[in-house]
Design an enzyme around this catalytic site. Sequence first.
Site, PDB file in Angstrom:
ATOM      1  CG  ASP A 110     -42.678  -2.528  -9.844  1.00 59.48           C
ATOM      2  OD1 ASP A 110     -42.978  -1.938  -8.802  1.00 59.48           O
ATOM      3  OD2 ASP A 110     -42.096  -1.994 -10.807  1.00 59.48           O
ATOM      4  CB  VAL A 111     -48.165  -5.540 -11.300  1.00 59.34           C
ATOM      5  CG1 VAL A 111     -48.198  -4.460 -12.384  1.00 59.34           C
ATOM      6  CG2 VAL A 111     -49.173  -6.631 -11.568  1.00 59.34           C
ATOM      7  CG  ASP A 112     -43.446  -3.836 -14.368  1.00 57.87           C
ATOM      8  OD1 ASP A 112     -43.288  -4.038 -13.148  1.00 57.87           O
ATOM      9  OD2 ASP A 112     -42.863  -2.931 -14.986  1.00 57.87           O
TER      10      ASP A 112
ATOM     11  CG  ASP B  25     -34.943  -5.040 -17.696  1.00 55.77           C
ATOM     12  OD1 ASP B  25     -34.909  -5.731 -18.739  1.00 55.77           O
ATOM     13  OD2 ASP B  25     -35.606  -3.990 -17.599  1.00 55.77           O
TER      14      ASP B  25
ATOM     15  CD  GLU C 137     -35.598   2.936  -7.729  1.00 55.92           C
ATOM     16  OE1 GLU C 137     -36.086   1.856  -8.123  1.00 55.92           O
ATOM     17  OE2 GLU C 137     -34.848   3.637  -8.438  1.00 55.92           O
TER      18      GLU C 137
ATOM     19  CB  THR D  47     -30.042   7.458  -9.809  1.00 52.69           C
ATOM     20  OG1 THR D  47     -30.637   6.164  -9.587  1.00 52.69           O
ATOM     21  CG2 THR D  47     -29.134   7.382 -11.015  1.00 52.69           C
TER      22      THR D  47
HETATM   23  C1  GAL Z   1     -33.955   2.581 -14.181  1.00 53.89           C
HETATM   24  C2  GAL Z   1     -35.344   2.078 -13.802  1.00 53.89           C
HETATM   25  C3  GAL Z   1     -36.067   3.146 -13.004  1.00 53.89           C
HETATM   26  C4  GAL Z   1     -35.202   3.597 -11.835  1.00 53.89           C
HETATM   27  C5  GAL Z   1     -33.847   4.036 -12.328  1.00 53.89           C
HETATM   28  C6  GAL Z   1     -32.935   4.495 -11.195  1.00 53.89           C
HETATM   29  O1  GAL Z   1     -33.226   1.530 -14.780  1.00 53.89           O
HETATM   30  O2  GAL Z   1     -36.093   1.812 -14.979  1.00 53.89           O
HETATM   31  O3  GAL Z   1     -37.301   2.659 -12.571  1.00 53.89           O
HETATM   32  O4  GAL Z   1     -35.068   2.545 -10.926  1.00 53.89           O
HETATM   33  O5  GAL Z   1     -33.215   2.988 -13.039  1.00 53.89           O
HETATM   34  O6  GAL Z   1     -31.782   5.099 -11.713  1.00 53.89           O
HETATM   35 MN    MN Z   2     -41.808  -2.253 -12.793  1.00 55.55          MN
END
Ligand code: GAL
Ligand code: MN
Length: 196
Positions: free
Chosen positions: A54-56, A169, A146, A88
């Site tokens: 990713d770029v961010d 993060d 993803e 998820t």
């Molecule tokens: C979040 C993320 C999403 C995706 C998701 C999966 O934290 O921002 O990009 O990866 O989790 O559950």
């Molecule tokens: Mn990103």
Amino acid sequence: MCHRFALGAGRRLVVLTVRNYTRWQDVSMHRMEMISRFSEQRFLHEVDYLVCADVDMKFNDHVGVEILSALFGTLHPGFYGSSREAFTYERRPQSQAYIPLHEGDFYYMGAFFGGSVVEVHHLTKACHEAMVKDQANGIEAVWHDESHLNKYLLHHKPTKVLSPEYMWDQKLLGWPSIMKKLRYVAVPKNHQQIRN
Ligand code: GAL
Ligand code: MN
């Protein structure tokens, strides 16, 4: 947007232009198409490894050749401690990204993967084709590219799995003591504002 910076000796920066999409989901998903197409046109003839990121994000500590392997994925920082039922993954059988509740090794982040050009070409081509099929069937996987990456890596096991030190993060997760280093980290952003 173009930031100028000095490259090290023998380094080369090549910018390949890609098209834009209105929805952020399409921008994200079409990375698979771009990477697979550029692999065929150039990368297979030019380089040994591809690192797709990713770029961010920004480098915050050492990230080097230790990440390279035939095929590597990175643990999603939100799920490294979760049981597989909590991952998820896409859970609707109608999607090509479907993974049943009792299957799955890890939940990988879509923002950092790579490997030899041959392996990454295979992965990105398969994910793109699966997304084209989904679109024809009127379904979009819950976490887009993803979800498809996770499905692919379930059946094509990566030869290296990077810890969330390589995909962190801090705004969301702080800095737990088990993380010795935060090597590659998300740049804080307003998701709502950027995505919509
Ligand atoms: C979040 C993320 C999403 C995706 C998701 C999966 O934290 O921002 O990009 O990866 O989790 O559950
Ligand atoms: Mn990103």
